[in-house]
Design an enzyme around this catalytic site. Structure first.
Site, PDB file in Angstrom:
ATOM      1  N   ARG A  52       6.565  13.736  -8.571  1.00  8.56           N
ATOM      2  CA  ARG A  52       5.607  13.588  -7.464  1.00  8.56           C
ATOM      3  C   ARG A  52       4.388  14.465  -7.730  1.00  8.56           C
ATOM      4  O   ARG A  52       3.251  14.070  -7.509  1.00  8.56           O
ATOM      5  CB  ARG A  52       6.244  13.926  -6.112  1.00  8.56           C
ATOM      6  CG  ARG A  52       5.206  14.013  -4.987  1.00  8.56           C
ATOM      7  CD  ARG A  52       5.756  13.789  -3.577  1.00  8.56           C
ATOM      8  NE  ARG A  52       7.012  14.443  -3.320  1.00  8.56           N
ATOM      9  CZ  ARG A  52       7.167  15.761  -3.135  1.00  8.56           C
ATOM     10  NH1 ARG A  52       6.129  16.571  -3.171  1.00  8.56           N
ATOM     11  NH2 ARG A  52       8.364  16.261  -2.907  1.00  8.56           N
ATOM     12  N   TYR A 104     -14.330  -3.170   3.466  1.00 10.53           N
ATOM     13  CA  TYR A 104     -13.072  -3.853   3.192  1.00 10.53           C
ATOM     14  C   TYR A 104     -12.211  -3.811   4.467  1.00 10.53           C
ATOM     15  O   TYR A 104     -12.106  -2.760   5.109  1.00 10.53           O
ATOM     16  CB  TYR A 104     -12.365  -3.126   2.040  1.00 10.53           C
ATOM     17  CG  TYR A 104     -10.986  -3.633   1.741  1.00 10.53           C
ATOM     18  CD1 TYR A 104     -10.797  -4.872   1.133  1.00 10.53           C
ATOM     19  CD2 TYR A 104      -9.869  -2.880   2.046  1.00 10.53           C
ATOM     20  CE1 TYR A 104      -9.532  -5.339   0.852  1.00 10.53           C
ATOM     21  CE2 TYR A 104      -8.600  -3.336   1.766  1.00 10.53           C
ATOM     22  CZ  TYR A 104      -8.433  -4.574   1.177  1.00 10.53           C
ATOM     23  OH  TYR A 104      -7.175  -5.019   0.904  1.00 10.53           O
ATOM     24  N   ASP A 176     -16.630   3.699  -2.383  1.00 11.14           N
ATOM     25  CA  ASP A 176     -15.607   2.766  -2.857  1.00 11.14           C
ATOM     26  C   ASP A 176     -16.322   1.796  -3.789  1.00 11.14           C
ATOM     27  O   ASP A 176     -17.078   0.942  -3.349  1.00 11.14           O
ATOM     28  CB  ASP A 176     -14.964   2.035  -1.672  1.00 11.14           C
ATOM     29  CG  ASP A 176     -13.880   1.056  -2.119  1.00 11.14           C
ATOM     30  OD1 ASP A 176     -13.882   0.649  -3.298  1.00 11.14           O
ATOM     31  OD2 ASP A 176     -13.044   0.679  -1.275  1.00 11.14           O
ATOM     32  N   LYS A 201      -7.433  -4.017  -8.731  1.00  8.26           N
ATOM     33  CA  LYS A 201      -8.452  -5.023  -9.011  1.00  8.26           C
ATOM     34  C   LYS A 201      -8.854  -5.009 -10.493  1.00  8.26           C
ATOM     35  O   LYS A 201      -8.026  -5.314 -11.324  1.00  8.26           O
ATOM     36  CB  LYS A 201      -9.635  -4.806  -8.066  1.00  8.26           C
ATOM     37  CG  LYS A 201      -9.226  -4.544  -6.599  1.00  8.26           C
ATOM     38  CD  LYS A 201      -8.589  -5.741  -5.924  1.00  8.26           C
ATOM     39  CE  LYS A 201      -7.912  -5.411  -4.606  1.00  8.26           C
ATOM     40  NZ  LYS A 201      -8.754  -4.781  -3.595  1.00  8.26           N
TER      41      LYS A 201
HETATM   42  C1  LIG Z   1      -8.491  -4.084  -2.402  1.00  6.28           C
HETATM   43  C2  LIG Z   1      -9.462  -3.093  -1.937  1.00  6.28           C
HETATM   44  C3  LIG Z   1      -9.048  -1.904  -1.344  1.00  6.28           C
HETATM   45  C4  LIG Z   1      -7.586  -1.599  -1.078  1.00  6.28           C
HETATM   46  O1  LIG Z   1      -6.868  -1.478  -2.258  1.00  6.28           O
HETATM   47  P1  LIG Z   1      -5.277  -1.800  -2.342  1.00  6.28           P
HETATM   48  O2  LIG Z   1      -4.994  -1.505  -3.774  1.00  6.28           O
HETATM   49  O3  LIG Z   1      -5.087  -3.229  -1.964  1.00  6.28           O
HETATM   50  O4  LIG Z   1      -4.587  -0.876  -1.407  1.00  6.28           O
HETATM   51  C5  LIG Z   1     -10.017  -1.013  -0.951  1.00  6.28           C
HETATM   52  N1  LIG Z   1     -11.329  -1.266  -1.121  1.00  6.28           N
HETATM   53  C6  LIG Z   1     -11.763  -2.405  -1.699  1.00  6.28           C
HETATM   54  C7  LIG Z   1     -13.224  -2.633  -1.864  1.00  6.28           C
HETATM   55  C8  LIG Z   1     -10.849  -3.354  -2.126  1.00  6.28           C
HETATM   56  O5  LIG Z   1     -11.283  -4.495  -2.677  1.00  6.28           O
END
Ligand SMILES: *Cc1c(COP(=O)(O)O)cnc(C)c1O
Length: 393
Positions: A52, A104, A176, A201
């Site tokens: 962890r 998001y 982000d 992603k």
């Molecule tokens: C998918 C996404 C998230 C969340 O990520 P997860 O891996 O699904 O928890 C946050 N911000 C953006 C812009 C995203 O496309």
């Protein structure tokens, strides 16, 4: 911190994890499935005691993520949302966060349903205008939380400008940057303090893992995030870290190819009579194309577009054969979603309408399939939807 020298990000990505195995020189970083590590002697371990807190496969991943984002330290999490949540863990009751107004959907849900009841407050504005950011800062505002391009409307924030405003007011800038990946946009180099990636992603790229990361510009913030990572425990397992290391090796070629195809499809869509609007920062008509291209190395591979009528959406989505109806983006397979009922369903209809998110909007994440196959799939499905629409009158 290992000396990185001046190698290019491409080299770092291709060699992700390569020197992680100090025992045998394995080129593919070993997957350390061990939860625990025994001590060499009383009071003496080899840098790892409990997975962890730290795991060698995760450490190899964090190393390459930091290098790709030009940060000091990356901290990996079990999902993008866990990464956002950890970053917000830097703030406490009474603090206000000034956010992009078409975040998001999952981030909005975390802010409003989990963090607001704990005492944090969120203000949402269009981050495209630095004067507006400046005007929206209140005495308790502690940070900017920016997405650019935004999801799904591809609005562009001025990263350098916003980070400058934040610094003058003593705020942190959190970005982000999932939609761009570190290949196309590196907010830390533009003045941001923290970058967040949903590694689910582009970084993973194969739709086979859920993951996230926060990358810090400076060591002090990184220390706080590492503490949150260990204390809260939303860490990724070794297998997911290994899959990510493997995905990252081809990141640059994947991003470049998907972007090339996206450019062709965006032009095709913009010229189609059933499509009323295309949101893609690579198109000449995008209102902030210049700004985007001044802070990013390309428009990316996500295209949102509106059909002329919401009634045509089900027929269009139902007629696609190659492009898959699924949430997510940034993977090798092309995906399409209907944000108002899928990714953004948790945002109240009134707020969706206020930012311009309509039921006519769909979001396409362009993958690595043949460009002509994708264009033909869109063309055929749009044709089906158009015929349907005439039938409906
Ligand atoms: C998918 C996404 C998230 C969340 O990520 P997860 O891996 O699904 O928890 C946050 N911000 C953006 C812009 C995203 O496309």
């Amino acid at each position: 911190m290992k000396q990185r020298g001046s190698r290019s990000a491409r080299t770092a990505a291709a060699q992700a994890g390569v020197k992680a195995d100090r025992s045998y020189g394995a080129v593919s970083a070993p997957m350390y499935l061990s939860a625990i590590y025994h001590y060499e002697a009383f009071g003496k371990h080899r840098g790892f005691d409990y997975s962890r807190a730290a795991n060698p496969t995760r450490a190899a991943l964090e190393e390459v993520l930091a290098e790709l984002e030009q940060g000091t330290r990356a901290v990996a999490f079990a999902s993008g949302m866990a990464a956002v949540s950890a970053a917000l863990g830097l703030f406490g009751p009474g603090d206000r966060i000034l956010c992009s107004n078409d975040l998001y959907g999952g981030t909005y849900r975390l802010f409003e349903k989990v963090l607001r009841p704990l005492g944090l407050a969120f203000d949402y504005i269009d981050m495209g205008d630095c004067a507006r950011i400046e005007a929206a800062i209140r005495p308790k505002t502690k940070a900017l939380f920016i997405e650019t391009p935004t999801n799904p409307l591809m609005k562009i924030a001025d990263l350098r400008g916003a980070a400058g405003v934040a610094r003058r007011h003593g705020l942190l800038t959190l970005v982000d940057s999932t939609f761009m990946s570190p290949v196309l946009q590196r907010p830390l180099s533009l003045g941001a303090d923290l970058v967040i990636q949903s590694t689910t992603k582009f970084l993973g790229g194969h739709n086979d893992l859920i993951g996230g990361a926060v990358i810090a510009a400076d060591a002090k913030l990184a220390e706080k995030l590492l503490f949150i990572q260990k204390a809260v425990g939303a860490v990724p397992g070794a297998f997911d870290c290994w899959l990510l290391l493997r995905g990252i090796k081809t990141l640059h070629v994947r991003v470049a190819r998907a972007q090339e195809t996206a450019g062709l499809l965006a032009q095709f869509l913009a010229a189609h009579p059933l499509v009323s609007k295309v949101f893609y920062p690579g198109l000449a008509g995008h209102p902030r194309r210049e700004l985007h291209l001044a802070q990013a190395d390309g428009p990316g591979s996500i295209i949102s577009f509106e059909l002329r009528s919401a009634a045509a959406v089900p027929a269009f989505l139902g007629a696609l054969r190659t492009i898959l109806l699924a949430e997510s983006l940034g993977g090798v397979e092309s995906l399409i979603t209907h944000p108002s009922t899928m990714t953004h369903a948790d945002i109240p209809a009134k707020e969706q309408a206020a930012v311009g998110l309509t039921p006519r909007l769909v979001r396409l994440s362009v993958g690595l399939e043949d460009a002509d196959d994708l264009r033909r799939d869109l063309e055929r499905a749009l044709g089906v939807a158009a015929r349907n629409r005439r039938k409906l009158g």
